[in-house]
Design an enzyme around this catalytic site. Structure first.
Site, PDB file in Angstrom:
ATOM      1  N   LYS A  26       0.731  -1.236   0.148  1.00  9.40           N
ATOM      2  CA  LYS A  26       0.181   0.150   0.025  1.00  9.40           C
ATOM      3  C   LYS A  26       0.972   1.415   0.047  1.00  9.40           C
ATOM      4  O   LYS A  26       0.771   2.040  -0.635  1.00  9.40           O
ATOM      5  CB  LYS A  26      -0.865  -0.024   1.314  1.00  9.40           C
ATOM      6  CG  LYS A  26      -1.617   1.189   1.454  1.00  9.40           C
ATOM      7  CD  LYS A  26      -2.411   1.082   2.627  1.00  9.40           C
ATOM      8  CE  LYS A  26      -1.647   1.705   3.903  1.00  9.40           C
ATOM      9  NZ  LYS A  26      -1.413   3.054   3.972  1.00  9.40           N
ATOM     10  N   ASN A  27       1.991   1.163   0.880  1.00 11.16           N
ATOM     11  CA  ASN A  27       2.562   2.511   1.054  1.00 11.16           C
ATOM     12  C   ASN A  27       3.663   2.695  -0.101  1.00 11.16           C
ATOM     13  O   ASN A  27       3.960   3.904  -0.365  1.00 11.16           O
ATOM     14  CB  ASN A  27       3.450   2.584   2.433  1.00 11.16           C
ATOM     15  CG  ASN A  27       2.481   2.467   3.700  1.00 11.16           C
ATOM     16  OD1 ASN A  27       1.156   2.813   3.705  1.00 11.16           O
ATOM     17  ND2 ASN A  27       3.089   2.458   4.791  1.00 11.16           N
ATOM     18  N   ARG A  75      -4.654  11.026   4.175  1.00  8.52           N
ATOM     19  CA  ARG A  75      -3.711  11.946   4.500  1.00  8.52           C
ATOM     20  C   ARG A  75      -2.375  11.678   3.406  1.00  8.52           C
ATOM     21  O   ARG A  75      -1.835  12.516   3.007  1.00  8.52           O
ATOM     22  CB  ARG A  75      -2.987  11.444   5.797  1.00  8.52           C
ATOM     23  CG  ARG A  75      -2.459  12.647   6.593  1.00  8.52           C
ATOM     24  CD  ARG A  75      -2.223  12.348   7.731  1.00  8.52           C
ATOM     25  NE  ARG A  75      -1.344  13.273   8.419  1.00  8.52           N
ATOM     26  CZ  ARG A  75      -0.129  13.509   7.738  1.00  8.52           C
ATOM     27  NH1 ARG A  75       0.536  12.538   6.861  1.00  8.52           N
ATOM     28  NH2 ARG A  75       0.798  14.720   8.159  1.00  8.52           N
ATOM     29  N   CYS A 127      -5.036  12.943  12.593  1.00  6.49           N
ATOM     30  CA  CYS A 127      -5.552  11.649  12.330  1.00  6.49           C
ATOM     31  C   CYS A 127      -5.694  10.660  13.512  1.00  6.49           C
ATOM     32  O   CYS A 127      -5.101  11.232  14.371  1.00  6.49           O
ATOM     33  CB  CYS A 127      -5.258  10.989  11.055  1.00  6.49           C
ATOM     34  SG  CYS A 127      -3.559  10.149  11.496  1.00  6.49           S
ATOM     35  N   ARG A 143       0.422  13.901  13.047  1.00 12.12           N
ATOM     36  CA  ARG A 143       0.961  13.881  11.887  1.00 12.12           C
ATOM     37  C   ARG A 143       1.134  15.176  10.945  1.00 12.12           C
ATOM     38  O   ARG A 143       0.467  15.378  10.005  1.00 12.12           O
ATOM     39  CB  ARG A 143       0.209  12.921  11.109  1.00 12.12           C
ATOM     40  CG  ARG A 143      -0.045  11.603  11.651  1.00 12.12           C
ATOM     41  CD  ARG A 143      -0.749  10.522  10.728  1.00 12.12           C
ATOM     42  NE  ARG A 143       0.200   9.770  10.140  1.00 12.12           N
ATOM     43  CZ  ARG A 143       0.261   8.624   9.172  1.00 12.12           C
ATOM     44  NH1 ARG A 143      -1.166   8.076   9.451  1.00 12.12           N
ATOM     45  NH2 ARG A 143       1.025   8.138   8.826  1.00 12.12           N
ATOM     46  N   ILE A 173       2.942  18.150   8.845  1.00 13.79           N
ATOM     47  CA  ILE A 173       3.828  18.126   7.586  1.00 13.79           C
ATOM     48  C   ILE A 173       5.003  19.196   7.465  1.00 13.79           C
ATOM     49  O   ILE A 173       5.512  19.599   6.379  1.00 13.79           O
ATOM     50  CB  ILE A 173       2.813  18.101   6.034  1.00 13.79           C
ATOM     51  CG1 ILE A 173       2.139  19.324   6.335  1.00 13.79           C
ATOM     52  CG2 ILE A 173       2.280  16.733   6.087  1.00 13.79           C
ATOM     53  CD1 ILE A 173       1.549  19.697   4.674  1.00 13.79           C
ATOM     54  N   ASP A 174       5.293  19.578   8.801  1.00 13.50           N
ATOM     55  CA  ASP A 174       6.227  20.750   8.731  1.00 13.50           C
ATOM     56  C   ASP A 174       7.638  20.577   8.052  1.00 13.50           C
ATOM     57  O   ASP A 174       8.162  21.045   7.410  1.00 13.50           O
ATOM     58  CB  ASP A 174       6.493  21.295  10.127  1.00 13.50           C
ATOM     59  CG  ASP A 174       7.062  19.902  11.168  1.00 13.50           C
ATOM     60  OD1 ASP A 174       6.546  18.893  10.889  1.00 13.50           O
ATOM     61  OD2 ASP A 174       7.834  20.182  11.912  1.00 13.50           O
ATOM     62  N   ASP A 187       4.184   0.046  12.029  1.00 15.61           N
ATOM     63  CA  ASP A 187       3.032  -0.593  11.376  1.00 15.61           C
ATOM     64  C   ASP A 187       2.892  -1.641  11.993  1.00 15.61           C
ATOM     65  O   ASP A 187       1.874  -2.617  11.555  1.00 15.61           O
ATOM     66  CB  ASP A 187       3.059  -0.386  10.016  1.00 15.61           C
ATOM     67  CG  ASP A 187       2.762   1.155   9.488  1.00 15.61           C
ATOM     68  OD1 ASP A 187       2.391   1.982  10.198  1.00 15.61           O
ATOM     69  OD2 ASP A 187       3.052   1.278   8.402  1.00 15.61           O
ATOM     70  N   VAL A 208       7.488   6.519  17.042  1.00 20.47           N
ATOM     71  CA  VAL A 208       7.290   7.019  15.574  1.00 20.47           C
ATOM     72  C   VAL A 208       6.102   7.951  15.727  1.00 20.47           C
ATOM     73  O   VAL A 208       6.003   9.232  15.248  1.00 20.47           O
ATOM     74  CB  VAL A 208       7.286   6.055  14.642  1.00 20.47           C
ATOM     75  CG1 VAL A 208       7.054   6.812  13.364  1.00 20.47           C
ATOM     76  CG2 VAL A 208       8.510   5.398  14.555  1.00 20.47           C
ATOM     77  N   ARG A 265      -8.894  -0.120   4.335  1.00 17.49           N
ATOM     78  CA  ARG A 265      -7.694   0.745   3.716  1.00 17.49           C
ATOM     79  C   ARG A 265      -6.804   0.078   3.251  1.00 17.49           C
ATOM     80  O   ARG A 265      -6.088   0.502   2.211  1.00 17.49           O
ATOM     81  CB  ARG A 265      -7.751   1.876   4.785  1.00 17.49           C
ATOM     82  CG  ARG A 265      -8.591   2.846   5.262  1.00 17.49           C
ATOM     83  CD  ARG A 265      -7.944   3.840   6.209  1.00 17.49           C
ATOM     84  NE  ARG A 265      -6.603   4.355   5.725  1.00 17.49           N
ATOM     85  CZ  ARG A 265      -5.505   4.361   6.433  1.00 17.49           C
ATOM     86  NH1 ARG A 265      -5.823   4.451   7.624  1.00 17.49           N
ATOM     87  NH2 ARG A 265      -4.242   4.751   5.934  1.00 17.49           N
TER      88      ARG A 265
HETATM   89  C1  UD1 Z   1       4.401   6.601   6.283  1.00 17.59           C
HETATM   90  C2  UD1 Z   1       3.446   5.515   6.369  1.00 17.59           C
HETATM   91  C3  UD1 Z   1       3.048   4.773   7.635  1.00 17.59           C
HETATM   92  C4  UD1 Z   1       3.952   4.540   8.433  1.00 17.59           C
HETATM   93  C5  UD1 Z   1       4.973   6.045   8.663  1.00 17.59           C
HETATM   94  C6  UD1 Z   1       6.396   5.588   9.645  1.00 17.59           C
HETATM   95  C7  UD1 Z   1       2.312   5.991   4.220  1.00 17.59           C
HETATM   96  C8  UD1 Z   1       1.191   6.115   3.339  1.00 17.59           C
HETATM   97  N1  UD1 Z   1       2.304   5.886   5.511  1.00 17.59           N
HETATM   98  O1  UD1 Z   1       3.824   7.578   6.840  1.00 17.59           O
HETATM   99  O2  UD1 Z   1       1.980   3.872   7.298  1.00 17.59           O
HETATM  100  O3  UD1 Z   1       3.649   4.285   9.817  1.00 17.59           O
HETATM  101  O4  UD1 Z   1       5.534   6.137   7.379  1.00 17.59           O
HETATM  102  O5  UD1 Z   1       6.867   4.294   8.869  1.00 17.59           O
HETATM  103  O6  UD1 Z   1       3.361   5.669   3.553  1.00 17.59           O
HETATM  104  N2  UD1 Z   1       6.429  14.079  11.043  1.00 17.59           N
HETATM  105  C9  UD1 Z   1       6.377  15.455  11.409  1.00 17.59           C
HETATM  106  N3  UD1 Z   1       6.628  16.610  10.674  1.00 17.59           N
HETATM  107  C10 UD1 Z   1       6.687  16.091   9.164  1.00 17.59           C
HETATM  108  C11 UD1 Z   1       6.439  14.623   8.693  1.00 17.59           C
HETATM  109  C12 UD1 Z   1       6.338  13.774   9.927  1.00 17.59           C
HETATM  110  O7  UD1 Z   1       6.485  15.698  12.626  1.00 17.59           O
HETATM  111  O8  UD1 Z   1       6.608  16.978   8.323  1.00 17.59           O
HETATM  112  C13 UD1 Z   1       6.386  13.069  12.104  1.00 17.59           C
HETATM  113  C14 UD1 Z   1       4.836  12.355  12.045  1.00 17.59           C
HETATM  114  O9  UD1 Z   1       3.931  13.027  12.752  1.00 17.59           O
HETATM  115  C15 UD1 Z   1       5.297  11.014  12.697  1.00 17.59           C
HETATM  116  C16 UD1 Z   1       6.532  10.692  12.296  1.00 17.59           C
HETATM  117  O10 UD1 Z   1       7.231  12.179  11.948  1.00 17.59           O
HETATM  118  O11 UD1 Z   1       5.266  11.072  14.049  1.00 17.59           O
HETATM  119  C17 UD1 Z   1       6.967   9.890  11.159  1.00 17.59           C
HETATM  120  O12 UD1 Z   1       6.187  10.201  10.086  1.00 17.59           O
HETATM  121  P1  UD1 Z   1       6.514   9.706   8.637  1.00 17.59           P
HETATM  122  O13 UD1 Z   1       7.549   8.784   8.634  1.00 17.59           O
HETATM  123  O14 UD1 Z   1       6.326  11.065   7.651  1.00 17.59           O
HETATM  124  O15 UD1 Z   1       5.167   8.703   8.310  1.00 17.59           O
HETATM  125  P2  UD1 Z   1       4.111   9.109   6.973  1.00 17.59           P
HETATM  126  O16 UD1 Z   1       4.912   9.293   5.853  1.00 17.59           O
HETATM  127  O17 UD1 Z   1       3.142  10.018   7.302  1.00 17.59           O
END
Ligand code: UD1
Length: 427
Positions: free
Chosen positions: A22-23, A93, A117, A122, A124-125, A307, A329, A399
C-alpha cells in the site's frame, strides 16, 4: 454497518500470498503525474486507499484503466489541475504525496492541509521546510497550502530532523527537475522509498542512494517518460500474517514479499519463540512452545516498524512474562491496547510506553478498530480468543488489507463479514 466476526480456536495453516505494498503503490501512483503519458503499475493492491488515490489523480484530469484487478494504466497526459481538495485529503492523508510531483511538473500546487488523524497529529512541517529550501514559497489560506516556485527549484542540502517517509518522498519527487544536486540527509530508508526511487530512475530521473540515509537527486531537464513498473510486495501485510501464524501456531507460508524487508521483525519474532524458515519471496512460520516476552521499540527502517506494533503487542499480550513496548514514531498509537484489554489483555500505558503482562487467554468480545493495523490485530486476537469476537469500524482494515477475511478463511480461520444494524445513537 458491517463487522468482522471471528470464532476463536481454529488452527491456521497453509499458504497466503500478500499484495503489493500500500505505502509504495500510493506514492508510485502520485509519481505518474510526473511522466505525461500512460504508466502501467502492476501488483497494485485493490484496497480503499488506492481507490482514494485514484480519485485524487482523476480529479486532476488523469484517466485510469484497471486491467484485471491489480494492474493500473494511468494516463496523465491531460492532467490540467494541480489541486487536491480537502474532501480527498480528509479521506486519506497520503494524498499529500502529490505535492512533490505537482511542483516538479507544474511548478505549483494547491493541497488541502491535512488535519490530525487517529494515530496522532501527523504534521507536514518537514515537507514544507525541505521544499522551502529548494525554493518553494508557501501560503496557507482557507485550509489550503498554496505552493509556488517563483524562481524555479534549486538543488541544495536538506537535513531532515527525523527520517520521515512522506517528507523524503515529496523531496525526492520535487527535486527531480531541480537545478543541480539535491541531497536529502537523514532520509528515510524504507523499502517503499527504494521502490519509488527505482520508478523515478526508470522514468529518466537520476536518484542515487535510496535505501541509505543520504539520497542524492541530480536534476534532469528532460521530461520523465512513462514506464511499466511492479509494486514491491507488502512487508506489513506479510508481517501481519506472520504474527497471526505465530499466535495461532501455524505452520503458515506467507508469500509475495522479501523477508529481508522484515529483517528486525522476523529476528524479534524468533526471539519470542516463533520458528521462521526464510525462502525466496516467502517465509514459513510456526510455533510450538510459549511466547517469550521481550521488549520492543519502534523506529524508522531498518528499525522495528510502527506499522507492526499492534500485531506484535497482540502476540506479547500472551507472552510468558512482562515486557515494555516503546512507540517512538507516532503519538496515540496505543489505542488498540484499550480494545485488547476488553478481551482480557493486561496492558498499562505510560506515555509512549506500554507495559504488557502476558495472560494465558483472550476472551471474545465486541471491539472497535481504532485504526488500520490495530483493526487487523483485533481480528488476530479473535483467532485465539474464547468464543466470538466482533470487530466493528472495519473500514480501517479495508484501507490496507485486500480480501482480508477471504485470506484468513483460506488459512482455516472461522471469520466472516456480517451486516449488523447500526447501534442506536444515545446522546
Ligand atoms: C508513512 C506510512 C505509515 C508509516 C509511517 C512510518 C504511508 C502512506 N504511510 O507515514 O504507514 O507508519 O510512514 O513508517 O506511507 N512528522 C513530522 N513532520 C513532518 C512529517 C512527519 O513531525 O513533516 C512526524 C509524524 O507526525 C510522525 C513521524 O514524523 O510522528 C513519522 O512520520 P512519517 O515517517 O512522515 O510517516 P508518514 O509518511 O506519514
Amino acid at each position: 454497518m458491517e463487522v468482522i466476526k471471528v470464532e476463536g480456536g481454529h488452527p491456521l495453516g497453509g499458504e497466503v500470498t500478500v499484495e503489493g505494498a500500500k505505502n509504495s503503490a500510493l506514492k508510485l501512483m502520485a509519481a505518474t503525474l510526473m511522466a505525461p503519458g500512460v504508466t502501467t503499475l502492476t501488483n497494485v493492491p485493490n484496497i480503499a486507499d488506492v481507490h482514494v488515490m485514484g480519485k485524487v489523480l482523476k480529479y486532476m484530469g488523469a484517466k485510469i484503466d484497471v486491467l484485471g484487478v491489480h494492474t493500473l494504466k494511468i494516463d496523465t497526459s491531460e492532467v490540467d489541475k494541480w489541486e487536491t481538495p480537502y474532501h480527498l485529503v480528509a479521506q486519506m492523508r497520503a494524498s499529500t504525496a502529490v505535492l512533490g510531483p505537482l511542483l516538479s511538473r507544474f511548478g505549483k500546487a494547491i493541497v488541502a492541509m491535512p488535519g490530525g488523524c487517529n494515530i496522532g497529529a501527523r504534521k507536514i512541517d518537514m515537507h514544507i521546510l525541505g521544499l522551502e529550501a529548494l525554493g518553494v514559497k508557501f501560503d496557507i489560506d482557507h485550509g489550503n497550502i498554496h505552493a509556488t516556485t517563483p524562481n524555479g527549484l534549486n538543488g541544495t542540502v536538506v537535513t531532515l530532523d527525523f527520517a520521515s517517509v512522506g517528507a523524503t518522498e515529496n523531496l525526492m519527487m520535487a527535486s527531480v527537475h531541480a537545478k543541480g544536486i539535491t541531497t536529502i540527509d537523514n532520509a528515510a530508508r524504507e523499502p517503499e522509498i527504494v521502490d519509488l526511487a527505482n520508478l523515478l530512475n526508470e522514468m529518466g530521473a537520476k536518484v542515487r542512494g535510496a535505501g541509505s540515509p543520504v539520497i542524492e537527486v541530480e536534476g534532469v531537464s528532460e521530461d520523465l517518460h512513462p514506464v511499466e513498473h511492479r509494486v514491491v510486495g507488502d512487508r506489513i501485510e506479510a508481517g501481519t500474517f506472520v504474527a497471526m501464524a505465530g499466535l495461532a501456531g501455524g505452520p503458515v507460508t506467507v508469500k509475495g514479499f522479501e523477508p529481508v524487508h522484515l529483517g528486525l521483525v522476523l529476528k524479534k519474532f524468533e526471539l519470542m519463540g516463533l520458528n521462521i524458515v526464510r525462502g525466496p519471496h516467502q517465509c514459513t512460520v510456526s510455533r510450538k512452545g510459549s511466547i517469550h516476552s521481550i521488549d520492543i521499540q519502534t523506529l524508522p527502517f531498518p528499525g522495528f516498524p510502527t506499522d507492526m506494533q499492534a500485531q506484535t503487542m497482540c502476540l506479547l499480550a500472551q507472552g510468558d512474562s512482562s515486557c515494555v513496548i516503546t512507540e517512538n514514531v507516532f503519538e496515540n498509537r496505543f489505542m488498540f491496547a484499550s480494545e485488547l484489554q476488553r478481551m482480557g489483555a493486561d496492558i498499562r500505558i505510560e506515555g509512549h510506553h506500554a507495559i504488557v503482562h502476558g495472560v494465558q487467554k483472550f476472551s471474545g468480545a465486541e471491539v472497535k478498530s481504532p485504526d488500520l493495523r490495530g483493526g487487523a490485530a483485533l481480528v488476530m486476537a479473535g483467532l485465539v480468543a474464547d468464543g466470538v469476537t466482533t470487530v466493528s469500524d472495519i473500514h480501517h482494515i479495508d484501507r490496507g488489507y485486500e480480501r482480508f477475511v477471504q485470506k484468513l478463511t483460506g488459512l482455516g480461520a472461522k471469520v466472516e463479514r456480517v451486516e449488523v444494524p447500526d447501534p442506536e445513537i444515545v446522546d
